[in-house]
Design an enzyme around this catalytic site. Structure first.
Site, PDB file in Angstrom:
ATOM      1  N   GLY A  70       0.786  -1.218   0.000  1.00  0.00           N
ATOM      2  CA  GLY A  70       0.000   0.000   0.000  1.00  0.00           C
ATOM      3  C   GLY A  70       0.821   1.272   0.000  1.00  0.00           C
ATOM      4  O   GLY A  70       0.476   2.245  -0.674  1.00  0.00           O
ATOM      5  N   THR A  71       1.912   1.294   0.732  1.00  0.00           N
ATOM      6  CA  THR A  71       2.724   2.511   0.822  1.00  0.00           C
ATOM      7  C   THR A  71       3.308   2.887  -0.536  1.00  0.00           C
ATOM      8  O   THR A  71       3.267   4.049  -0.945  1.00  0.00           O
ATOM      9  CB  THR A  71       3.850   2.332   1.859  1.00  0.00           C
ATOM     10  OG1 THR A  71       3.257   2.224   3.165  1.00  0.00           O
ATOM     11  CG2 THR A  71       4.802   3.513   1.854  1.00  0.00           C
ATOM     12  N   ASN A 151      -7.475   3.110   9.488  1.00  0.00           N
ATOM     13  CA  ASN A 151      -6.782   1.945  10.028  1.00  0.00           C
ATOM     14  C   ASN A 151      -6.695   1.931  11.547  1.00  0.00           C
ATOM     15  O   ASN A 151      -6.415   0.883  12.131  1.00  0.00           O
ATOM     16  CB  ASN A 151      -5.367   1.853   9.442  1.00  0.00           C
ATOM     17  CG  ASN A 151      -4.533   3.078   9.719  1.00  0.00           C
ATOM     18  OD1 ASN A 151      -4.926   4.201   9.406  1.00  0.00           O
ATOM     19  ND2 ASN A 151      -3.367   2.884  10.316  1.00  0.00           N
ATOM     20  N   GLN A 179      -7.417  -1.087   4.237  1.00  0.00           N
ATOM     21  CA  GLN A 179      -8.211  -1.742   5.280  1.00  0.00           C
ATOM     22  C   GLN A 179      -9.578  -2.214   4.783  1.00  0.00           C
ATOM     23  O   GLN A 179     -10.326  -2.818   5.553  1.00  0.00           O
ATOM     24  CB  GLN A 179      -8.409  -0.799   6.468  1.00  0.00           C
ATOM     25  CG  GLN A 179      -7.154  -0.477   7.247  1.00  0.00           C
ATOM     26  CD  GLN A 179      -6.599  -1.660   8.026  1.00  0.00           C
ATOM     27  OE1 GLN A 179      -7.319  -2.611   8.337  1.00  0.00           O
ATOM     28  NE2 GLN A 179      -5.317  -1.624   8.359  1.00  0.00           N
ATOM     29  N   ALA A 200      -1.870  -6.950   0.215  1.00  0.00           N
ATOM     30  CA  ALA A 200      -2.371  -8.313   0.363  1.00  0.00           C
ATOM     31  C   ALA A 200      -2.351  -8.808   1.810  1.00  0.00           C
ATOM     32  O   ALA A 200      -3.184  -9.626   2.204  1.00  0.00           O
ATOM     33  CB  ALA A 200      -1.561  -9.264  -0.517  1.00  0.00           C
ATOM     34  N   HIS A 201      -1.413  -8.317   2.601  1.00  0.00           N
ATOM     35  CA  HIS A 201      -1.272  -8.881   3.947  1.00  0.00           C
ATOM     36  C   HIS A 201      -2.381  -8.443   4.900  1.00  0.00           C
ATOM     37  O   HIS A 201      -2.442  -8.913   6.045  1.00  0.00           O
ATOM     38  CB  HIS A 201       0.116  -8.555   4.532  1.00  0.00           C
ATOM     39  CG  HIS A 201       0.317  -7.134   4.932  1.00  0.00           C
ATOM     40  ND1 HIS A 201       0.330  -6.725   6.242  1.00  0.00           N
ATOM     41  CD2 HIS A 201       0.545  -6.022   4.193  1.00  0.00           C
ATOM     42  CE1 HIS A 201       0.561  -5.426   6.300  1.00  0.00           C
ATOM     43  NE2 HIS A 201       0.684  -4.965   5.060  1.00  0.00           N
ATOM     44  N   THR A 237      11.899  -7.021 -11.871  1.00  0.00           N
ATOM     45  CA  THR A 237      11.383  -8.376 -12.019  1.00  0.00           C
ATOM     46  C   THR A 237      10.260  -8.640 -11.022  1.00  0.00           C
ATOM     47  O   THR A 237      10.413  -8.402  -9.823  1.00  0.00           O
ATOM     48  CB  THR A 237      12.517  -9.400 -11.820  1.00  0.00           C
ATOM     49  OG1 THR A 237      13.549  -9.140 -12.766  1.00  0.00           O
ATOM     50  CG2 THR A 237      12.002 -10.821 -11.994  1.00  0.00           C
ATOM     51  N   CYS A 330       2.705   1.030  12.060  1.00  0.00           N
ATOM     52  CA  CYS A 330       3.717   1.959  11.552  1.00  0.00           C
ATOM     53  C   CYS A 330       4.089   3.009  12.597  1.00  0.00           C
ATOM     54  O   CYS A 330       5.073   3.714  12.455  1.00  0.00           O
ATOM     55  CB  CYS A 330       3.188   2.659  10.298  1.00  0.00           C
ATOM     56  SG  CYS A 330       2.560   1.519   9.056  1.00  0.00           S
TER      57      CYS A 330
END
Length: 381
Positions: A70-71, A151, A179, A200-201, A237, A330
């Site tokens: 996201g960042t 969040n 979120q 994704a996490h 890659t 964070c």
């Protein structure tokens, strides 16, 4: 007992996701940019994952650009919008994630863009009337950046209303949906959002992978230069196994959404009821007690614990095997506390500890009972 209630920071990776990633690591190791069969296999896997993700958002595959999370997506979108689209004014709020706030502040400092903040309601939700007033103030090219789900306190904006308001005033709309994607359905054809950031996490996928949704024909150009990966938009890659994990996680999240949303909502309701019953005097920050105005995945509670004990609460819970948060992950190394709570709580409320508990399909009511017991014991001793 070990209890993990910090799912807003990161989630446990689903077993099915791990299996898919292991398969990709073992069998699909070719460089996706190579023209031989090994490379073509990896490339096909990536494009299949892109199509899968796009399908669940009703987006076009070319609108999904894989990032490290996201960042990076927030930074890419905001910096490129200023550089490539002539954005002169960024309108955001003071309770956004720092990936947005710090990027906006840097753009104001380095690029000279005008930075404006939407007023907050008492609960901490951006005021839509003030947003409209800001959109009408002048004719500068504007980018509005407001997160779908906060969040820290879980407040939700009406993303459809904000998107349509921005469209009405010819402003670009970017939303950090870290979120919300995987927890709420979002159709980008019905909701005219221009840009989104996803990780994704946050929905039981791997860390280090996410994507930017960039509406087709946006005019954005690359931020990272090099090869022609991601249709030339993001060189480097591709992380094939992580992309596979991201796609599988979003598929499972949406295929099981109704059942898992009901289960997690029930956990949140049970936890709120137990807090009110066992810890009289606790209050809920933002709209986190309101199921209509906040996400079902978290609650942020201000606890009846005196100031002299407040600093020891998270340490006590950690010793007891309970994982939760005083703010976003964070912020964990910061002595300044939560910038969100600093904006919406009174001085007296800030003296008492506020804790964010966030839930997932892997939690149980038995775990919540244990947490309530430990909170009660700490508060009363």
């Amino acid at each position: 007992m070990n209890v993990y209630l910090d799912n807003a920071a990161t989630t446990q990776v689903r077993g099915e996701v791990i299996e898919k990633m292991q398969e990709a690591l073992a069998l699909s190791f070719g460089n996706p940019s190579s023209t031989h069969s090994f490379g073509r296999t990896s490339k096909t896997i990536i494009e299949t994952a892109r199509k899968t993700i796009a399908q669940y958002l009703n987006a076009k595959p070319q609108e999904i650009i894989f990032t490290s999370g996201g960042t990076e997506a927030d930074n890419m979108i905001m910096q490129c919008a200023v550089r490539d689209l002539g954005v002169q004014t960024i309108i955001t709020s003071e309770v956004e994630h720092h990936a947005v706030l710090h990027t906006a502040e840097e753009l104001a400092k380095l690029e000279g863009i005008t930075l404006k903040f939407v007023d907050l309601k008492d609960c901490g939700t951006p005021d839509s009337d003030h947003l409209e007033a800001l959109l009408k103030e002048d004719d500068s090219k504007k980018l509005v950046s407001l997160m779908h789900v906060n969040n820290e306190v879980g407040n939700m904006i009406d993303i459809n209303a904000v998107a349509n308001l921005c469209k009405q005033h010819n402003a670009l709309f970017h939303s950090d949906t870290v979120q919300s994607i995987g927890h709420f359905k979002l159709d980008v054809e019905e909701t005219p959002v221009d840009f989104m950031a996803v990780a994704a996490h946050k929905f039981h996928g791997p860390k280090g992978i996410g994507f930017a949704y960039i509406r087709r024909n946006s005019g954005l150009k690359p931020l990272i230069f090099g090869g022609a990966q991601e249709r030339g938009f993001r060189a480097g890659t591709e992380s094939v196994h992580n992309i596979v994990g991201c796609a599988e996680a979003i598929k499972l999240a949406y295929d099981n959404l109704d059942e898992e949303k009901a289960y997690v909502s029930d956990l949140k309701k049970y936890f709120i009821d137990q807090l009110n019953s066992e810890l009289p005097g606790c209050t809920f920050n933002g709209n986190s007690e309101d199921f209509e105005k906040s996400t079902y995945t978290l609650v942020n509670v201000n606890l009846p614990v005196p100031e002299n004990k407040a600093l020891m609460l998270l340490f006590h819970l950690d010793i007891k095997g309970i994982a939760c948060s005083k703010g976003s992950a964070c912020q964990s190394g910061s002595a300044l506390g939560s910038h969100v709570l600093n904006k919406i709580l009174s001085d007296d409320e800030l003296k008492r500890p506020s804790v964010r508990f966030s839930f997932s399909k892997y939690n149980t009511k038995e775990e919540l009972d244990y947490v309530i017991k430990e909170l009660k014991e700490f508060a009363n001793n």
